[in-house]
Design an enzyme around this catalytic site. Structure first.
Site, short mmCIF file in Angstrom:
data_model
loop_
_atom_site.label_atom_id
_atom_site.label_comp_id
_atom_site.label_asym_id
_atom_site.label_seq_id
_atom_site.Cartn_x
_atom_site.Cartn_y
_atom_site.Cartn_z
N LYS A 286 -74.96 -52.00 -5.04
CA LYS A 286 -73.89 -51.19 -4.44
C LYS A 286 -73.28 -52.01 -3.30
O LYS A 286 -73.17 -51.55 -2.15
CB LYS A 286 -74.49 -49.86 -3.94
CG LYS A 286 -73.46 -48.83 -3.50
CD LYS A 286 -72.78 -48.12 -4.64
CE LYS A 286 -71.71 -47.18 -4.12
NZ LYS A 286 -70.90 -46.55 -5.17
N ASP B 267 -73.97 -46.53 -9.51
CA ASP B 267 -73.44 -45.25 -10.02
C ASP B 267 -72.91 -45.41 -11.43
O ASP B 267 -73.13 -44.57 -12.30
CB ASP B 267 -72.38 -44.66 -9.06
CG ASP B 267 -71.33 -45.67 -8.63
OD1 ASP B 267 -71.50 -46.88 -8.91
OD2 ASP B 267 -70.33 -45.25 -8.02
N ASP C 298 -86.14 -47.44 -8.85
CA ASP C 298 -86.93 -46.21 -8.96
C ASP C 298 -86.14 -45.15 -9.72
O ASP C 298 -86.63 -44.54 -10.67
CB ASP C 298 -87.27 -45.72 -7.55
CG ASP C 298 -88.01 -44.40 -7.58
OD1 ASP C 298 -88.92 -44.26 -8.41
OD2 ASP C 298 -87.65 -43.50 -6.80
N ASP D 291 -86.65 -43.62 -14.15
CA ASP D 291 -86.92 -42.28 -14.69
C ASP D 291 -85.92 -41.95 -15.81
O ASP D 291 -86.29 -41.45 -16.87
CB ASP D 291 -86.79 -41.19 -13.61
CG ASP D 291 -88.09 -40.98 -12.84
OD1 ASP D 291 -88.80 -41.97 -12.59
OD2 ASP D 291 -88.40 -39.81 -12.49
C1 IPM Z 1 -92.57 -44.63 -8.88
C2 IPM Z 1 -92.75 -43.44 -7.99
C3 IPM Z 1 -93.01 -43.90 -6.56
C4 IPM Z 1 -91.84 -44.73 -6.11
C5 IPM Z 1 -93.25 -42.73 -5.61
C6 IPM Z 1 -94.32 -41.82 -6.10
C7 IPM Z 1 -93.50 -43.18 -4.20
O1 IPM Z 1 -91.67 -42.58 -8.06
O2 IPM Z 1 -93.51 -45.42 -9.01
O3 IPM Z 1 -91.50 -44.76 -9.45
O4 IPM Z 1 -90.87 -44.19 -5.55
O5 IPM Z 1 -91.89 -45.93 -6.31
MN MN Z 2 -90.19 -43.20 -9.51
#
Ligand code: IPM
Ligand code: MN
Length: 338
Positions: free
Chosen positions: A170, A203, A227, A231
């Site tokens: 960014k 983004d 991070d 997900d």
């Molecule tokens: C991950 C988790 C951790 C992070 C958290 C639990 C601190 O979300 O390993 O992705 O943010 O790295």
């Molecule tokens: Mn995470």
């Protein structure tokens, strides 16, 4: 070679998925004759309650002297646990692959990418301050050295894959910090002529991850963006319950699922142990490559293949994937192939 492995069972679904991993691990090390000592090292919310520290000193001693760490998900104290281990052992590369699995329904097809997440800098240095009542600041650390070493990891992966690195940042807002990250990694391109490099704002990258994930081969990014991206990357392949990650340093590594402690489903025997099992297989393969140990490598591959086979049959889908298979049933199905 005898390996010492610290195992963190964690919180929530942690003990269930780690329990599954340990059963499978103990099966393959016997079968492939891998000499491995497992030390359980309490860390996380439960450890905090018992010892007053999320990573008690006794655990930290064991962790520091281990060859590798197998870590289950941790609850509220996760920030303390992971940051202490990642930064304390300088595990600077957080490798988070996302890909489709045969026969597993997914939001998106054509996902085959690796997120290379810088793992020791950014806001994860956790330097926050309340400078006056109602006014808080957080420091964000980005260094040339840190950007360069993570950049090299990304190019090296790309060389073995589809030869494309995308820098996600960014720098239009964080001109200095993300600017340094981006420019440092772009400059490295000169040493990797066969790899193509491009860039995308964070983004826009999250949108593309859903819109056209095939666009990505290797994503290299700073800690917090990595991070968030990881997900989503796991989710589009079917479930976050599938995604393993490797925190890799010069001499040590920690393997942990991308998912969290999932307190809402804890203790019900319904958690998907796939990510944790992939972590176990990956750890053995990493040890095998690092210490030139063909048995460890084969043992690791055998776990990965067994999990892929069980998933692909569709007879053993856990609830997150639309099925009714219990954690222990999934584990038994994997064990039956080993
Ligand atoms: C991950 C988790 C951790 C992070 C958290 C639990 C601190 O979300 O390993 O992705 O943010 O790295
Ligand atoms: Mn995470």
């Amino acid at each position: 070679m005898k390996y010492k492995i610290s195992v963190i069972e964690g919180d929530g679904i942690g003990p269930e998925v780690v329990g599954s991993a340990l059963k499978v691990l103990s099966r393959v090390i016997t079968k492939y004759n891998v000499d491995l000592e497992i030390v359980k090292t309490p860390a996380g919310d439960d450890a905090f309650k018992k010892f007053g520290e999320a990573v008690p000193e006794s655990s930290w001693k064991e962790i520091k002297s281990s060859h590798a760490i197998l870590k289950g998900p941790v609850g509220e104290t996760a920030g303390e646990v992971v940051v202490k281990i990642r930064r304390g052992l300088d595990l600077f590369a957080n490798i988070r692959p996302a890909r489709n699995y045969p026969n597993v329904d997914s939001l998106k097809k054509n996902v085959d990418l690796i997120i290379v997440r810088e793992n020791t800098e950014d806001v994860y240095i956790r330097a926050e301050n309340e400078i006056s009542e109602g006014v808080t600041v957080a420091l964000r650390l980005i260094t040339k050295k840190g950007s360069e070493r993570i950049g090299r990891v990304a190019y090296e992966f790309a060389k073995q894959r589809r030869k494309k690195v995308t820098i996600v940042h960014k720098a239009n807002v964080l001109t200095l910090t993300d600017g340094l990250f981006k420019n440092t990694i772009k400059e490295l391109k000169a040493s990797y002529p066969e790899v193509e490099v491009d860039e995308e704002y964070i983004d826009s990258a999250v949108m593309d991850l859903v819109r056209r994930p095939e666009r990505f081969d290797v994503i290299v990014t700073t800690n917090l963006y990595g991070d968030i991206l990881s997900d989503l990357a796991a989710y589009i392949t079917g479930s976050i319950g599938l995604a393993p990650s490797g925190n890799i340093g010069e001499d040590k590594a920690m393997f942990e699922p991308v998912h969290g402690a999932a307190f809402d489903i804890a203790g019900k025997n319904i958690a998907n142990p796939t990510a944790m099992l992939f972590c176990t297989g990956w750890m053995l393969q990493w040890l095998g490559e690092k210490y030139k140990d063909e048995n460890a490598r084969k043992a690791g591959i055998s776990i990965e293949n067994a999990v892929l086979t069980v998933l692909s049959k569709k007879d053993y889908l856990t609830e997150d994937l639309g099925g009714h298979t219990k954690t222990t049933e999934f584990t038994e199905a994997v064990l039956s192939l080993l």
